[in-house]
Design a protein around this motif. Structure first.
Motif, PDB file in Angstrom:
ATOM      1  N   VAL A 100      77.524 -45.839 -32.480  1.00 41.12           N
ATOM      2  CA  VAL A 100      77.846 -44.797 -33.463  1.00 41.12           C
ATOM      3  C   VAL A 100      78.259 -45.460 -34.773  1.00 41.12           C
ATOM      4  O   VAL A 100      78.973 -46.463 -34.780  1.00 41.12           O
ATOM      5  CB  VAL A 100      78.987 -43.888 -32.957  1.00 41.12           C
ATOM      6  N   VAL A 101      77.804 -44.877 -35.889  1.00 38.34           N
ATOM      7  CA  VAL A 101      78.164 -45.411 -37.212  1.00 38.34           C
ATOM      8  C   VAL A 101      79.599 -45.010 -37.525  1.00 38.34           C
ATOM      9  O   VAL A 101      79.957 -43.836 -37.465  1.00 38.34           O
ATOM     10  CB  VAL A 101      77.206 -44.876 -38.301  1.00 38.34           C
ATOM     11  N   VAL A 129      70.128 -35.161 -39.812  1.00 38.52           N
ATOM     12  CA  VAL A 129      69.463 -36.096 -38.904  1.00 38.52           C
ATOM     13  C   VAL A 129      70.524 -36.782 -38.046  1.00 38.52           C
ATOM     14  O   VAL A 129      71.472 -37.367 -38.574  1.00 38.52           O
ATOM     15  CB  VAL A 129      68.662 -37.164 -39.688  1.00 38.52           C
ATOM     16  N   GLN A 130      70.396 -36.682 -36.733  1.00 39.78           N
ATOM     17  CA  GLN A 130      71.337 -37.347 -35.832  1.00 39.78           C
ATOM     18  C   GLN A 130      71.214 -38.865 -35.996  1.00 39.78           C
ATOM     19  O   GLN A 130      70.109 -39.400 -35.925  1.00 39.78           O
ATOM     20  CB  GLN A 130      71.031 -36.970 -34.373  1.00 39.78           C
ATOM     21  N   VAL A 131      72.341 -39.550 -36.220  1.00 38.90           N
ATOM     22  CA  VAL A 131      72.269 -40.993 -36.426  1.00 38.90           C
ATOM     23  C   VAL A 131      72.659 -41.786 -35.176  1.00 38.90           C
ATOM     24  O   VAL A 131      72.465 -43.005 -35.135  1.00 38.90           O
ATOM     25  CB  VAL A 131      73.158 -41.444 -37.614  1.00 38.90           C
ATOM     26  N   GLN A 132      73.203 -41.110 -34.159  1.00 35.45           N
ATOM     27  CA  GLN A 132      73.528 -41.817 -32.928  1.00 35.45           C
ATOM     28  C   GLN A 132      72.241 -42.346 -32.294  1.00 35.45           C
ATOM     29  O   GLN A 132      71.266 -41.619 -32.140  1.00 35.45           O
ATOM     30  CB  GLN A 132      74.260 -40.923 -31.935  1.00 35.45           C
ATOM     31  N   GLY A 133      72.245 -43.602 -31.947  1.00 36.14           N
ATOM     32  CA  GLY A 133      71.055 -44.231 -31.382  1.00 36.14           C
ATOM     33  C   GLY A 133      70.234 -44.973 -32.420  1.00 36.14           C
ATOM     34  O   GLY A 133      69.410 -45.820 -32.084  1.00 36.14           O
ATOM     35  N   LYS A 134      70.461 -44.678 -33.698  1.00 35.93           N
ATOM     36  CA  LYS A 134      69.773 -45.415 -34.761  1.00 35.93           C
ATOM     37  C   LYS A 134      70.524 -46.712 -35.051  1.00 35.93           C
ATOM     38  O   LYS A 134      71.716 -46.824 -34.768  1.00 35.93           O
ATOM     39  CB  LYS A 134      69.681 -44.572 -36.039  1.00 35.93           C
ATOM     40  N   SER A 135      69.838 -47.665 -35.627  1.00 34.13           N
ATOM     41  CA  SER A 135      70.494 -48.909 -36.015  1.00 34.13           C
ATOM     42  C   SER A 135      71.363 -48.662 -37.245  1.00 34.13           C
ATOM     43  O   SER A 135      71.196 -47.657 -37.950  1.00 34.13           O
ATOM     44  CB  SER A 135      69.463 -49.993 -36.325  1.00 34.13           C
ATOM     45  N   LEU A 136      72.278 -49.574 -37.513  1.00 32.46           N
ATOM     46  CA  LEU A 136      73.152 -49.447 -38.685  1.00 32.46           C
ATOM     47  C   LEU A 136      72.317 -49.410 -39.958  1.00 32.46           C
ATOM     48  O   LEU A 136      72.575 -48.608 -40.863  1.00 32.46           O
ATOM     49  CB  LEU A 136      74.145 -50.609 -38.727  1.00 32.46           C
ATOM     50  N   MET A 137      71.300 -50.273 -40.037  1.00 31.57           N
ATOM     51  CA  MET A 137      70.468 -50.323 -41.232  1.00 31.57           C
ATOM     52  C   MET A 137      69.684 -49.027 -41.432  1.00 31.57           C
ATOM     53  O   MET A 137      69.510 -48.566 -42.553  1.00 31.57           O
ATOM     54  CB  MET A 137      69.513 -51.524 -41.166  1.00 31.57           C
ATOM     55  N   SER A 150      72.608 -35.467 -54.228  1.00 28.21           N
ATOM     56  CA  SER A 150      73.677 -35.184 -53.268  1.00 28.21           C
ATOM     57  C   SER A 150      73.179 -35.357 -51.845  1.00 28.21           C
ATOM     58  O   SER A 150      71.973 -35.295 -51.575  1.00 28.21           O
ATOM     59  CB  SER A 150      74.235 -33.781 -53.466  1.00 28.21           C
ATOM     60  N   ILE A 151      74.104 -35.548 -50.934  1.00 24.53           N
ATOM     61  CA  ILE A 151      73.774 -35.764 -49.530  1.00 24.53           C
ATOM     62  C   ILE A 151      74.846 -35.110 -48.668  1.00 24.53           C
ATOM     63  O   ILE A 151      76.037 -35.117 -49.022  1.00 24.53           O
ATOM     64  CB  ILE A 151      73.672 -37.277 -49.221  1.00 24.53           C
ATOM     65  N   GLU A 152      74.433 -34.526 -47.552  1.00 20.12           N
ATOM     66  CA  GLU A 152      75.371 -33.904 -46.623  1.00 20.12           C
ATOM     67  C   GLU A 152      75.601 -34.835 -45.438  1.00 20.12           C
ATOM     68  O   GLU A 152      74.661 -35.288 -44.800  1.00 20.12           O
ATOM     69  CB  GLU A 152      74.813 -32.569 -46.131  1.00 20.12           C
ATOM     70  N   ILE A 153      76.871 -35.127 -45.175  1.00 19.22           N
ATOM     71  CA  ILE A 153      77.239 -36.025 -44.076  1.00 19.22           C
ATOM     72  C   ILE A 153      78.199 -35.293 -43.138  1.00 19.22           C
ATOM     73  O   ILE A 153      79.167 -34.681 -43.590  1.00 19.22           O
ATOM     74  CB  ILE A 153      77.896 -37.317 -44.612  1.00 19.22           C
ATOM     75  N   THR A 154      77.912 -35.350 -41.849  1.00 17.82           N
ATOM     76  CA  THR A 154      78.763 -34.731 -40.834  1.00 17.82           C
ATOM     77  C   THR A 154      79.495 -35.814 -40.069  1.00 17.82           C
ATOM     78  O   THR A 154      78.871 -36.782 -39.611  1.00 17.82           O
ATOM     79  CB  THR A 154      77.927 -33.889 -39.844  1.00 17.82           C
ATOM     80  N   VAL A 155      80.811 -35.677 -39.956  1.00 18.55           N
ATOM     81  CA  VAL A 155      81.608 -36.699 -39.280  1.00 18.55           C
ATOM     82  C   VAL A 155      82.491 -36.077 -38.199  1.00 18.55           C
ATOM     83  O   VAL A 155      82.807 -34.894 -38.230  1.00 18.55           O
ATOM     84  CB  VAL A 155      82.503 -37.498 -40.268  1.00 18.55           C
ATOM     85  N   ARG A 156      82.860 -36.928 -37.253  1.00 16.25           N
ATOM     86  CA  ARG A 156      83.885 -36.597 -36.267  1.00 16.25           C
ATOM     87  C   ARG A 156      85.112 -37.438 -36.582  1.00 16.25           C
ATOM     88  O   ARG A 156      84.987 -38.632 -36.860  1.00 16.25           O
ATOM     89  CB  ARG A 156      83.392 -36.898 -34.853  1.00 16.25           C
ATOM     90  N   ARG A 157      86.288 -36.806 -36.519  1.00 13.16           N
ATOM     91  CA  ARG A 157      87.534 -37.496 -36.875  1.00 13.16           C
ATOM     92  C   ARG A 157      88.529 -37.382 -35.735  1.00 13.16           C
ATOM     93  O   ARG A 157      88.647 -36.337 -35.094  1.00 13.16           O
ATOM     94  CB  ARG A 157      88.119 -36.882 -38.150  1.00 13.16           C
ATOM     95  N   ARG A 158      89.222 -38.485 -35.497  1.00 13.92           N
ATOM     96  CA  ARG A 158      90.258 -38.497 -34.446  1.00 13.92           C
ATOM     97  C   ARG A 158      91.293 -37.404 -34.707  1.00 13.92           C
ATOM     98  O   ARG A 158      91.791 -37.262 -35.817  1.00 13.92           O
ATOM     99  CB  ARG A 158      90.965 -39.851 -34.424  1.00 13.92           C
ATOM    100  N   GLY A 159      91.591 -36.612 -33.670  1.00 12.24           N
ATOM    101  CA  GLY A 159      92.613 -35.575 -33.780  1.00 12.24           C
ATOM    102  C   GLY A 159      92.125 -34.270 -34.366  1.00 12.24           C
ATOM    103  O   GLY A 159      92.891 -33.311 -34.472  1.00 12.24           O
ATOM    104  N   VAL A 160      90.837 -34.214 -34.777  1.00 13.73           N
ATOM    105  CA  VAL A 160      90.270 -32.981 -35.333  1.00 13.73           C
ATOM    106  C   VAL A 160      89.173 -32.496 -34.393  1.00 13.73           C
ATOM    107  O   VAL A 160      88.218 -33.212 -34.111  1.00 13.73           O
ATOM    108  CB  VAL A 160      89.692 -33.224 -36.748  1.00 13.73           C
ATOM    109  N   LYS A 161      89.300 -31.270 -33.894  1.00 15.57           N
ATOM    110  CA  LYS A 161      88.369 -30.751 -32.885  1.00 15.57           C
ATOM    111  C   LYS A 161      86.973 -30.502 -33.447  1.00 15.57           C
ATOM    112  O   LYS A 161      85.977 -30.854 -32.839  1.00 15.57           O
ATOM    113  CB  LYS A 161      88.921 -29.469 -32.265  1.00 15.57           C
ATOM    114  N   LYS A 162      86.914 -29.873 -34.600  1.00 17.20           N
ATOM    115  CA  LYS A 162      85.619 -29.515 -35.171  1.00 17.20           C
ATOM    116  C   LYS A 162      85.057 -30.646 -36.021  1.00 17.20           C
ATOM    117  O   LYS A 162      85.802 -31.421 -36.627  1.00 17.20           O
ATOM    118  CB  LYS A 162      85.749 -28.253 -36.025  1.00 17.20           C
TER     119      LYS A 162
END
Length: 376
Positions: A100-101, A129-137, A150-162
């Motif tokens: 995971v990135v 685009v799902q990035v899990q499984g892709k290389s870092l590059m 502009s670019i849309e980025i979705t992240v998961r954060r420790r302690g945040v459910k959504k």
């Protein structure tokens, strides 16, 4: 004659082992070719075999550690452009963790930090685009784009459910590594955002400037969200606060890479109280400085546990004009402890007080704690 026969027997034994090892490797290479052929013939979609080979090479490197990776000729050229100090982008340092990135650190006053990305965030989607499984590059390539777009980025954060979604506009990134100010008329505050070629000279000038203040009680060295940089700068900056002793060492398979660096006599701050601020975004060179000053009991380390990147990567060019980034050594603190995957533990743990703290603001819990500590 008996000794000679024994020698020949031993020699043959080692030859058989060596031949056997090579034979196993050749079998694996043949197996890889067979798998690639089956994929090419049987996989549901037609594949680009060249990209598959790139992915296989990168998979081999990333199986070693999160910091080793393959760079295609295009990505290697892009990296060389970005290291010039001014480039278009988001302003984040990223790495890989378990496929995971992961955000190592957002750079101060860049689109990423202004939008609210934090050290430790996991990037799960880039432009839907799902990035899990892709290389870092591959993930980095998805984040690249023209300045102003502009670019849309979705992240998961420790302690945040959504999942958190950020819409970020790319800008020209100009990194100013050192910021400073006199706080409360008696504390020299120095913020270091990265270790580049001029960082030590700038910090030295600021220390000398602060030393002219007769009421000066001490210094705060802020290394939060500093992803690292040049080892030479980490050594010089550590030396500014030390009278003597080891700063850092490296250990490698190659004897030539095993080195130790020591402080020269002369503490530029004349032994004044020093507080070093770190957080989860403090990595690599930041951890060397914080760890050395902690081990020598020269500074009070305050904040959160650091990132834990205690290894040395070398960029090795390849015949195809690409390159590999390969871990060649590990850093060790004066105590003999490795930073890798452990980081530096603060003397005083103070959790960040807000989602998007601003340095030198009233909401900066860690800075306020440091100021109270220095003012008694």
């Amino acid at each position: 004659m008996k000794k000679l026969l024994t020698f020949i027997t031993v020699a043959l034994f080692f030859f058989e082992i060596s031949y056997s090892d090579n034979s196993d490797i050749y079998k694996k290479i043949d197996l890889f070719g067979e798998v690639l052929e089956k994929i090419n013939k049987e996989y549901v979609n037609e594949i680009d075999q060249s990209k598959s080979m790139d992915a296989a090479i990168n998979g081999l490197l990333q199986s070693l550690d999160p910091y080793s990776a393959y760079m295609t000729p295009e990505s290697f050229e892009g990296m060389q452009t970005e290291t010039s100090g001014e480039f278009g982008g988001l302003g984040i340092e990223v790495g890989m963790e378990a496929g995971v990135v992961k955000v190592i650190s957002p750079i101060d006053n860049t689109p990423a930090s202004k939008a609210g990305l934090k050290a430790g965030d996991y990037i799960v989607k880039v432009k839907n685009v799902q990035v899990q499984g892709k290389s870092l590059m591959e993930a980095v390539d998805l984040m690249r784009g023209p300045v102003g777009s502009s670019i849309e980025i979705t992240v998961r954060r420790r302690g945040v459910k959504k999942a958190l979604v950020f819409n970020i506009t790319r800008e020209i990134i100009q990194v100013q590594s050192v910021k400073s100010e006199l706080v409360e008329n008696n504390i020299g505050y120095i913020r270091l955002t990265s270790f580049n070629e001029n960082s030590s000279d700038q910090i030295k000038k600021n220390i000398k400037k602060f030393n002219k203040n007769k009421d000066l009680k001490g210094f705060i060295l802020d290394l939060r969200n500093n992803p690292g940089g040049l080892l030479s700068q980490a050594i010089k900056i550590s030396d500014f606060f030390l009278e003597n002793g080891e700063i850092v060492s490296t250990k490698s398979r190659k004897v030539s890479e095993n080195r130790k660096w020591f402080a020269k006599k002369g503490d530029l701050t004349n032994g004044k109280t020093l507080v070093v601020l770190i957080n989860y975004g403090s990595a690599s060179a930041s951890e060397i400085v914080a760890g050395a000053l902690k081990d020598h009991k020269r500074a009070i380390i305050l904040g959160e546990n650091s990132y834990g990147k205690g290894s040395v990567q070398s960029i090795i060019p390849l015949k195809n004009r690409g390159a590999i980034r390969l871990t060649i050594a590990k850093y060790y603190l004066p105590s003999g402890k490795s930073i890798s995957e452990v980081g530096v533990t603060p003397d005083i743990e103070v959790i960040e007080s807000s989602e998007n703290f601003k340095f030198n603001s009233e909401t900066d819990n860690q800075l306020n704690f440091a100021l109270k500590l220095l003012n008694g």
